[in-house]
Design a protein around this motif. Structure first.
Motif, PDB file in Angstrom:
ATOM      1  N   GLN A 200      48.672  23.961  41.963  1.00 58.49           N
ATOM      2  CA  GLN A 200      49.234  23.642  40.649  1.00 58.49           C
ATOM      3  C   GLN A 200      49.946  24.844  40.059  1.00 58.49           C
ATOM      4  OE1 GLN A 200      46.350  21.998  37.971  1.00 58.49           O
ATOM      5  NE2 GLN A 200      47.816  21.682  36.312  1.00 58.49           N
ATOM      6  N   GLU A 201      49.367  26.032  40.244  1.00 56.64           N
ATOM      7  CA  GLU A 201      50.020  27.248  39.768  1.00 56.64           C
ATOM      8  C   GLU A 201      51.386  27.435  40.419  1.00 56.64           C
ATOM      9  OE1 GLU A 201      47.241  30.865  38.220  1.00 56.64           O
ATOM     10  OE2 GLU A 201      47.390  30.590  40.374  1.00 56.64           O
ATOM     11  N   GLU A 202      51.439  27.228  41.729  1.00 58.43           N
ATOM     12  CA  GLU A 202      52.706  27.434  42.433  1.00 58.43           C
ATOM     13  C   GLU A 202      53.753  26.420  42.007  1.00 58.43           C
ATOM     14  OE1 GLU A 202      54.294  28.050  47.028  1.00 58.43           O
ATOM     15  OE2 GLU A 202      52.237  28.545  46.437  1.00 58.43           O
ATOM     16  N   ASP A 203      53.347  25.181  41.774  1.00 58.79           N
ATOM     17  CA  ASP A 203      54.294  24.169  41.291  1.00 58.79           C
ATOM     18  C   ASP A 203      54.886  24.581  39.943  1.00 58.79           C
ATOM     19  OD1 ASP A 203      53.924  22.610  43.517  1.00 58.79           O
ATOM     20  OD2 ASP A 203      52.457  21.269  42.563  1.00 58.79           O
ATOM     21  N   THR A 204      54.010  25.101  39.062  1.00 60.76           N
ATOM     22  CA  THR A 204      54.493  25.544  37.748  1.00 60.76           C
ATOM     23  C   THR A 204      55.427  26.742  37.896  1.00 60.76           C
ATOM     24  OG1 THR A 204      52.437  24.786  36.721  1.00 60.76           O
ATOM     25  CG2 THR A 204      53.782  26.315  35.461  1.00 60.76           C
ATOM     26  N   ALA A 205      55.099  27.653  38.812  1.00 60.36           N
ATOM     27  CA  ALA A 205      55.958  28.816  39.048  1.00 60.36           C
ATOM     28  C   ALA A 205      57.345  28.376  39.521  1.00 60.36           C
ATOM     29  CB  ALA A 205      55.314  29.748  40.066  1.00 60.36           C
ATOM     30  N   ARG A 206      57.409  27.383  40.387  1.00 59.79           N
ATOM     31  CA  ARG A 206      58.706  26.884  40.869  1.00 59.79           C
ATOM     32  C   ARG A 206      59.517  26.299  39.710  1.00 59.79           C
ATOM     33  NH1 ARG A 206      58.600  26.937  46.349  1.00 59.79           N
ATOM     34  NH2 ARG A 206      56.526  26.815  47.322  1.00 59.79           N
ATOM     35  N   ASP A 207      58.862  25.571  38.845  1.00 59.82           N
ATOM     36  CA  ASP A 207      59.567  25.000  37.691  1.00 59.82           C
ATOM     37  C   ASP A 207      60.119  26.103  36.790  1.00 59.82           C
ATOM     38  OD1 ASP A 207      58.984  22.447  38.569  1.00 59.82           O
ATOM     39  OD2 ASP A 207      57.213  22.217  37.286  1.00 59.82           O
ATOM     40  N   LEU A 208      59.332  27.153  36.579  1.00 54.56           N
ATOM     41  CA  LEU A 208      59.786  28.251  35.737  1.00 54.56           C
ATOM     42  C   LEU A 208      61.022  28.934  36.343  1.00 54.56           C
ATOM     43  CD1 LEU A 208      56.334  29.843  34.811  1.00 54.56           C
ATOM     44  CD2 LEU A 208      57.879  28.668  33.232  1.00 54.56           C
ATOM     45  N   VAL A 209      60.977  29.183  37.640  1.00 48.21           N
ATOM     46  CA  VAL A 209      62.102  29.840  38.304  1.00 48.21           C
ATOM     47  C   VAL A 209      63.335  28.945  38.265  1.00 48.21           C
ATOM     48  CG1 VAL A 209      62.953  30.664  40.532  1.00 48.21           C
ATOM     49  CG2 VAL A 209      60.661  31.296  39.757  1.00 48.21           C
ATOM     50  N   ARG A 226      64.263  40.774  41.174  1.00 49.69           N
ATOM     51  CA  ARG A 226      63.405  41.540  40.267  1.00 49.69           C
ATOM     52  C   ARG A 226      63.226  40.820  38.933  1.00 49.69           C
ATOM     53  NH1 ARG A 226      66.412  45.900  42.368  1.00 49.69           N
ATOM     54  NH2 ARG A 226      67.740  45.918  40.510  1.00 49.69           N
ATOM     55  N   ARG A 227      64.302  40.251  38.422  1.00 53.80           N
ATOM     56  CA  ARG A 227      64.223  39.599  37.120  1.00 53.80           C
ATOM     57  C   ARG A 227      63.339  38.358  37.165  1.00 53.80           C
ATOM     58  NH1 ARG A 227      69.561  39.222  33.547  1.00 53.80           N
ATOM     59  NH2 ARG A 227      69.189  41.453  33.792  1.00 53.80           N
ATOM     60  N   LEU A 228      63.515  37.533  38.187  1.00 54.89           N
ATOM     61  CA  LEU A 228      62.745  36.290  38.269  1.00 54.89           C
ATOM     62  C   LEU A 228      61.285  36.558  38.622  1.00 54.89           C
ATOM     63  CD1 LEU A 228      65.424  34.130  40.109  1.00 54.89           C
ATOM     64  CD2 LEU A 228      64.668  33.871  37.731  1.00 54.89           C
ATOM     65  N   ALA A 229      61.063  37.458  39.567  1.00 54.41           N
ATOM     66  CA  ALA A 229      59.687  37.784  39.945  1.00 54.41           C
ATOM     67  C   ALA A 229      58.965  38.490  38.801  1.00 54.41           C
ATOM     68  CB  ALA A 229      59.675  38.649  41.202  1.00 54.41           C
ATOM     69  N   GLY A 230      59.690  39.325  38.057  1.00 56.52           N
ATOM     70  CA  GLY A 230      59.078  39.992  36.907  1.00 56.52           C
ATOM     71  C   GLY A 230      58.670  39.010  35.832  1.00 56.52           C
ATOM     72  N   MET A 231      59.489  37.966  35.632  1.00 56.28           N
ATOM     73  CA  MET A 231      59.138  36.921  34.659  1.00 56.28           C
ATOM     74  C   MET A 231      57.830  36.244  35.050  1.00 56.28           C
ATOM     75  SD  MET A 231      59.292  33.300  34.505  1.00 56.28           S
ATOM     76  CE  MET A 231      60.613  32.849  35.634  1.00 56.28           C
ATOM     77  N   LEU A 232      57.669  35.941  36.329  1.00 55.82           N
ATOM     78  CA  LEU A 232      56.429  35.301  36.781  1.00 55.82           C
ATOM     79  C   LEU A 232      55.238  36.259  36.656  1.00 55.82           C
ATOM     80  CD1 LEU A 232      57.610  33.349  39.963  1.00 55.82           C
ATOM     81  CD2 LEU A 232      57.170  32.459  37.665  1.00 55.82           C
ATOM     82  N   ALA A 233      55.456  37.528  36.950  1.00 57.61           N
ATOM     83  CA  ALA A 233      54.366  38.504  36.849  1.00 57.61           C
ATOM     84  C   ALA A 233      53.864  38.609  35.420  1.00 57.61           C
ATOM     85  CB  ALA A 233      54.831  39.858  37.364  1.00 57.61           C
ATOM     86  N   ARG A 234      54.775  38.594  34.457  1.00 59.35           N
ATOM     87  CA  ARG A 234      54.357  38.692  33.049  1.00 59.35           C
ATOM     88  C   ARG A 234      53.539  37.482  32.623  1.00 59.35           C
ATOM     89  NH1 ARG A 234      59.572  40.766  32.794  1.00 59.35           N
ATOM     90  NH2 ARG A 234      60.455  38.767  32.109  1.00 59.35           N
ATOM     91  N   LYS A 235      53.715  36.370  33.282  1.00 56.61           N
ATOM     92  CA  LYS A 235      52.946  35.167  32.966  1.00 56.61           C
ATOM     93  C   LYS A 235      51.657  35.075  33.784  1.00 56.61           C
ATOM     94  CE  LYS A 235      56.849  32.383  31.356  1.00 56.61           C
ATOM     95  NZ  LYS A 235      56.308  32.112  29.997  1.00 56.61           N
ATOM     96  N   GLY A 236      51.367  36.114  34.536  1.00 54.55           N
ATOM     97  CA  GLY A 236      50.081  36.178  35.219  1.00 54.55           C
ATOM     98  C   GLY A 236      50.063  35.694  36.656  1.00 54.55           C
ATOM     99  N   TYR A 237      51.214  35.463  37.267  1.00 54.87           N
ATOM    100  CA  TYR A 237      51.232  34.976  38.645  1.00 54.87           C
ATOM    101  C   TYR A 237      51.056  36.135  39.622  1.00 54.87           C
ATOM    102  CZ  TYR A 237      52.710  30.495  36.825  1.00 54.87           C
ATOM    103  OH  TYR A 237      52.750  29.305  36.137  1.00 54.87           O
ATOM    104  N   PRO A 238      50.307  35.914  40.699  1.00 50.55           N
ATOM    105  CA  PRO A 238      50.116  36.975  41.698  1.00 50.55           C
ATOM    106  C   PRO A 238      51.457  37.404  42.302  1.00 50.55           C
ATOM    107  CG  PRO A 238      48.581  35.162  42.068  1.00 50.55           C
ATOM    108  CD  PRO A 238      49.554  34.692  41.039  1.00 50.55           C
ATOM    109  N   GLU A 239      51.548  38.670  42.687  1.00 48.31           N
ATOM    110  CA  GLU A 239      52.809  39.209  43.186  1.00 48.31           C
ATOM    111  C   GLU A 239      53.288  38.468  44.436  1.00 48.31           C
ATOM    112  OE1 GLU A 239      54.507  43.428  44.982  1.00 48.31           O
ATOM    113  OE2 GLU A 239      52.804  43.421  43.603  1.00 48.31           O
ATOM    114  N   GLY A 240      52.376  38.201  45.361  1.00 50.52           N
ATOM    115  CA  GLY A 240      52.765  37.513  46.583  1.00 50.52           C
ATOM    116  C   GLY A 240      53.350  36.135  46.311  1.00 50.52           C
ATOM    117  N   MET A 241      52.707  35.382  45.428  1.00 50.83           N
ATOM    118  CA  MET A 241      53.209  34.053  45.089  1.00 50.83           C
ATOM    119  C   MET A 241      54.559  34.147  44.394  1.00 50.83           C
ATOM    120  SD  MET A 241      51.627  31.181  42.490  1.00 50.83           S
ATOM    121  CE  MET A 241      50.125  30.922  43.419  1.00 50.83           C
ATOM    122  N   ALA A 242      54.698  35.115  43.484  1.00 58.61           N
ATOM    123  CA  ALA A 242      55.948  35.260  42.747  1.00 58.61           C
ATOM    124  C   ALA A 242      57.112  35.548  43.690  1.00 58.61           C
ATOM    125  CB  ALA A 242      55.813  36.373  41.702  1.00 58.61           C
TER     126      ALA A 242
END
Length: 265
Positions: A200-209, A226-242
């Motif tokens: 579920q987290e990954e699905d939400t991350a895809r929607d955000l990107v 960097r910009r997109l992965a940084g956005m996910l990191a600020r929302k608490g997503y693990p680096e590998g998933m981002a």
């Protein structure tokens, strides 16, 4: 002085520690018995009338014009209420009234703070401490509110996770951090965030990107990453998933990510 211990007016009998209806206790907030004091208000209005009529007789009715003596007398008599709806301590002292029972004062403060906004026990305890409510009175009120379901940290945590994940796209790590700042117990936090699984987290991350991808078009590949992965990191997503989610999104747009290393993040 006899301490008032009747709690019936704060619950309709349906709320309880195990009924699962955290928001169902909102109705009693609308009938807070400490919100106004109609008796004192009525006496004040009566006194104003006598003062006005006496002044009008002495001045031949001139008090009716332009908010004269009558307006001044009413302003002098008016006393602002304190935050929990009762008379100020200074006005009580002037009238020779005893100070309000700390338990009653704590109940009024908690009801006001809970109106329309669920809060954790820790948040209410901090508010009572700031208002200098004795610890014994605060503990009595908070424990009773928990018994009748007006305070429910477990339900608060579950509702917070549901709302913040779907509304702001926050991942489990960020949600847990927010709940800790609100004083929720670690066990309750773990139970609440565990309702979100990795899929579920990954699905939400895809929607955000997908929503942010268009705004990065025109930038070079590394900067987009960097910009997109940084956005996910600020929302608490693990680096590998981002990184994985962003790379897949860029590849779908025709970007070459085959030799893109993790240092791009």
């Amino acid at each position: 002085m006899t301490r008032r211990t009747d709690w019936a007016e704060y619950t309709d009998g349906s709320a309880g520690p195990g009924d699962g209806t955290y928001g169902a206790a909102a109705a009693p907030y609308e009938t807070d018995p400490f919100a106004t004091d109609s008796r004192e208000d009525g006496e004040a209005r009566h006194g104003d009338g006598e003062a006005y009529h006496g002044e009008a007789r002495r001045t031949g009715g001139r008090g009716r014009g332009g908010g004269g003596t009558r307006g001044r007398r009413r302003r002098e008599r008016a006393e602002p209420p304190d935050e929990d709806g009762g008379a100020t301590s200074s006005s009580r002292a002037e009238k020779g009234e005893p100070p309000r029972d700390p338990v009653e004062q704590a109940r009024a403060i908690c009801l006001r703070l809970l109106t329309g906004t669920p809060r954790t026990r820790r948040q209410l305890a901090d508010a009572l401490r700031k208002r200098e409510i004795p610890d014994e009175a605060a503990e009595e009120v908070l424990s009773r509110f928990e018994e009748v379901g007006l305070i429910n940290d477990s339900a608060f945590a579950e509702a917070w996770v549901e709302s913040r994940h779907h509304g702001r796209g926050l991942a489990r790590r960020a949600l847990a951090r927010e709940l800790r700042t609100k004083g929720v117990d670690a066990t309750l936090i773990d139970a609440a965030v565990s309702r979100l699984d990795s899929e579920q987290e990954e699905d939400t991350a895809r929607d955000l990107v997908a929503r942010k991808l268009r705004a990065t078009r025109g930038l070079d590949r590394d900067k987009r990453l960097r910009r997109l992965a940084g956005m996910l990191a600020r929302k608490g997503y693990p680096e590998g998933m981002a990184l994985r989610v962003v790379r897949q999104a860029l590849e779908e747009e025709g970007e070459d990510t085959e030799h893109l290393g993790d240092e791009g993040f």
